[in-house]
Each structure stands twice: as structure tokens, then as C-alpha cells.
Design a protein around this motif. Sequence first.
Motif, PDB file in Angstrom:
ATOM      1  N   ASN A 114       4.370  15.747 -12.149  1.00  0.00           N
ATOM      2  CA  ASN A 114       3.789  16.307 -13.277  1.00  0.00           C
ATOM      3  C   ASN A 114       3.138  17.868 -12.971  1.00  0.00           C
TER       4      ASN A 114
ATOM      5  N   ASP B 101       0.841  -1.162   0.191  1.00  0.00           N
ATOM      6  CA  ASP B 101      -0.015  -0.196   0.085  1.00  0.00           C
ATOM      7  C   ASP B 101       0.872   1.319   0.021  1.00  0.00           C
TER       8      ASP B 101
ATOM      9  N   PHE C 143       4.464  10.503  -8.622  1.00  0.00           N
ATOM     10  CA  PHE C 143       4.205  10.981 -10.185  1.00  0.00           C
ATOM     11  C   PHE C 143       3.284  12.437 -10.049  1.00  0.00           C
ATOM     12  N   HIS C 144       2.417  12.531  -9.047  1.00  0.00           N
ATOM     13  CA  HIS C 144       1.480  13.659  -8.970  1.00  0.00           C
ATOM     14  C   HIS C 144       2.499  14.880  -9.060  1.00  0.00           C
TER      15      HIS C 144
ATOM     16  N   LYS D  87       4.078   6.205  -4.873  1.00  0.00           N
ATOM     17  CA  LYS D  87       4.409   6.229  -6.396  1.00  0.00           C
ATOM     18  C   LYS D  87       3.335   7.396  -6.979  1.00  0.00           C
ATOM     19  N   LYS D  88       2.110   7.029  -6.548  1.00  0.00           N
ATOM     20  CA  LYS D  88       1.034   7.887  -7.155  1.00  0.00           C
ATOM     21  C   LYS D  88       1.586   9.360  -6.608  1.00  0.00           C
ATOM     22  N   LEU D  89       1.919   9.732  -5.304  1.00  0.00           N
ATOM     23  CA  LEU D  89       2.446  10.915  -4.876  1.00  0.00           C
ATOM     24  C   LEU D  89       3.411  11.580  -5.667  1.00  0.00           C
TER      25      LEU D  89
ATOM     26  N   GLU E  35       2.405   1.939  -3.304  1.00  0.00           N
ATOM     27  CA  GLU E  35       1.428   2.421  -4.444  1.00  0.00           C
ATOM     28  C   GLU E  35       1.301   3.855  -3.978  1.00  0.00           C
ATOM     29  N   GLN E  36       0.882   4.268  -2.764  1.00  0.00           N
ATOM     30  CA  GLN E  36       0.565   5.357  -2.488  1.00  0.00           C
ATOM     31  C   GLN E  36       1.751   6.424  -2.702  1.00  0.00           C
TER      32      GLN E  36
END
Length: 149
Positions: A148, A134, A144-145, A140-142, A137-138
Motif C-alpha cells: 500500500n 505469529d 500489506f503495508h 502478512k501485515k508487513l 500474521e506479522q
Amino acid sequence: MNRKDQLEEALSLKLFVVLTRAVESIKKRVEEDIKCLGLNPTEFAVLEFIYSKGDQPIQKIGEKVLFASSSITYVVDQLEKKCLLKRKPCPKDRRVVHAALTVEGTELMDKVFPEHTKALKEIFSGLDVTEKQDVIEQLKKLGFHAQNL
């Protein structure tokens, strides 16, 4: 500013502080483990990368282990002096030089890498397998955000 925005700002600041402190604590423990091997973290990162991926163009090592390409020559020189790494010309392109582990470098990594992974397991044992997945994944999401924005 409404209450929801205030809460989100406060939580964002707290997340930054908690994440930064956690990374500093983890990094300190990992560096202690690596120093016991007679290497600094950058040298170990280069050795581990080549150990895991095989011979690599020197120019690409810096971007893969996340440090400035200007310092890669120095690190490779230091590892060569320790007889752990050697430079090999690329047979297909004379402009490219690969870094390769020596026999001594491979023997060292064969010996210490399993111990290092055990140390990492211990460092991260505060989370169970599902929690680790978890968090990965969190983060990685943070990441990438943030990248960008």
C-alpha cells in the motif's frame, strides 16, 4: 536524524537482510525437495495449484502461482509432454482453456504431495505452532503495508 530514527533505519536494514537470507535458505531446501521429483519449482507449483483447486483457466494460473503469464504456456506445454497435465476447453466459453491433471498427474501428486508437506514441516520445524502463526500474521501485515505504499 535522531537516535530513534537511526535505530529504526538500522533495524529495517537488518530485518531486510535476515528475511532475505531466511527466504533464500528455505527456497533452496524446498527446491531440493522438488527436484527429487523430476520437476522444477514452477512445474510443481502449477501441479500443486491444480491438484489443490481443481481444473483452472490457464490464463489465471500465472497470477495464482506468482509467475509471469507469458511463461505459463511453456510450463503447461512441458507438463503436457510429461503427460501430467492436459488442456480442456471450457464448456461455457470457447475462448477459455482449462488446465487439468491427467490420471498420471493425479497419481504423481497423490504420491508426492504428502511427502512434500512432510519436507515443509521439517524445514519449518525451527518454529513451534504459535511462532508460525505469529510469523504468518506479522509477514502478512508487513506485506500489506509495503503493497500500500
